[in-house]
Motif scaffolding. Structure first.
Motif: not given
Length: 140
Positions: A116-140
């Motif tokens: 739901x927030x992606x259109x807002x972030x795209x409007x502000x210049x955020x990009x969906x993908x950065x070359x060579x990067x991937x989002x990662x997470x871990x819940x502890x």
């Protein structure tokens, strides 16, 4: 700063109780008041929107960061009944303007965007993908 006659944008955090309620009512993962207290204390910047007629905090967003070059936008939330009125846009604009004003040149701003927030972030210049990067997470 007034957004309109009905809304005020403030550079301030909600209370821990308001933070928890905003997250949960906006459909985000619930957090405890202890977690909320830590999140508020550990934020580099925090903005909230108050609905003037009711006094209710209806939107929020914060930035975690080192204050120099690395910043992460987090906890962007608008209560469902107040969405589509520009409140999320006002919060994000204020956060990004603060980073622009206070950070070193070349500041790196990241976030995790739910659908739901992606259109807002795209409007502000955020990009969906950065070359060579991937989002990662871990819940502890």
């Amino acid at each position: 700063m007034p957004i309109s006659a009905d809304y005020v944008l403030e550079e301030a955090a909600p209370s821990p109780t308001q933070y928890c309620a905003l997250r949960e009512r906006a459909g985000m993962t619930p957090r405890s008041e202890r977690q909320a207290t830590g999140a508020i204390a550990g934020s580099w910047a925090f903005y909230r929107v108050t609905h003037v007629p009711t006094g209710e905090v209806v939107a929020m967003g914060r930035v975690i960061g080192d204050g120099a070059w690395y910043f992460n936008v987090a906890d962007m939330a608008v209560l469902p009944e107040y969405q589509r009125q520009g409140l999320g846009n006002a919060v994000l604009t204020a956060l990004l303007n603060k980073i622009r004003a206070e950070a070193d040149a070349g500041a790196y701003v990241t976030l995790i965007a739910d659908a739901p927030g992606q259109p807002l972030y795209l409007k502000h210049g955020f990009e969906k993908k950065l070359e060579g990067s991937v989002g990662m997470a871990q819940f502890l």
